[in-house]
Design a protein around this motif. Structure first.
Motif, PDB file in Angstrom:
ATOM      1  N   PRO A  35       0.812  -1.225   0.000  1.00 37.86           N
ATOM      2  CA  PRO A  35       0.000   0.000   0.000  1.00 37.86           C
ATOM      3  C   PRO A  35       0.844   1.273   0.000  1.00 37.86           C
ATOM      4  N   ASP A  36       2.128   1.143   0.316  1.00 33.06           N
ATOM      5  CA  ASP A  36       3.024   2.295   0.280  1.00 33.06           C
ATOM      6  C   ASP A  36       3.442   2.648  -1.144  1.00 33.06           C
ATOM      7  N   ILE A  37       3.232   1.717  -2.070  1.00 33.63           N
ATOM      8  CA  ILE A  37       3.620   1.904  -3.466  1.00 33.63           C
ATOM      9  C   ILE A  37       2.402   2.061  -4.369  1.00 33.63           C
ATOM     10  N   VAL A  38       1.373   1.283  -4.085  1.00 30.48           N
ATOM     11  CA  VAL A  38       0.196   1.227  -4.948  1.00 30.48           C
ATOM     12  C   VAL A  38      -0.969   1.963  -4.303  1.00 30.48           C
ATOM     13  N   CYS A  39      -1.526   2.893  -5.034  1.00 32.43           N
ATOM     14  CA  CYS A  39      -2.686   3.646  -4.564  1.00 32.43           C
ATOM     15  C   CYS A  39      -3.768   3.551  -5.647  1.00 32.43           C
TER      16      CYS A  39
END
Length: 153
Positions: A17-21
């Motif tokens: 979730p830190d990379i993909v939004c």
């Protein structure tokens, strides 16, 4: 077609979730907008891309927006609407009718569906390098997502 499954994509999205939004199913546009987009583009959108639109609506990987369908009139919408981007690209002679841009990086890389190789409802993704050279990148949109997420891990 790639060997990448929707479950593999979903797992990567959940793990990073830190990379993909990405959005969610509640955010997506309906089938009517997908059909309008296909009619305006004069192209059938790949099945793997339609899955993305219906599952996530759109979003970003790192800082790279994955173009989607905003559900706003294509002539007046702005930003990362795939149809709007195609209209602008055609007007500025940046793409032709066989290339549908899906994402661009800050480094000048452009990812696009290569419709000259469209087959069985799927379309490979090519990459235009800053040098102008086009190279094969992914056999379908699933593999594209997998590779883009993996590149940011």
């Amino acid at each position: 077609m790639s060997q990448i499954t929707t479950h593999q994509i979903e797992d990567l999205v959940l793990l990073h979730p830190d990379i993909v939004c990405f959005g969610s199913e509640v955010d997506h546009v309906g089938e009517d907008w997908i059909k309008k987009a296909e009619q305006r583009l004069g192209l059938e959108l790949p099945g793997s891309y339609k899955w993305f639109l219906k599952t996530y609506a759109g979003g970003e990987i790192g800082t790279e927006e994955i173009y989607s369908i905003y559900g706003v009139d294509f002539e007046s919408v702005n930003g990362g609407d795939i149809v709007y981007q195609h209209i602008v690209g055609m007007k500025n002679n940046l793409v032709d009718g066989k290339k549908l841009v899906i994402s661009e990086t800050d480094m000048g890389e452009v990812f696009f569906f290569d419709y000259s190789k469209f087959k069985d409802g799927e379309c490979p993704v090519s990459l235009r390098l800053p040098s102008g050279e086009n190279v094969n990148y992914a056999s379908d949109f699933y593999e594209f997502l997998y590779k883009r997420i993996s590149a940011h891990i």
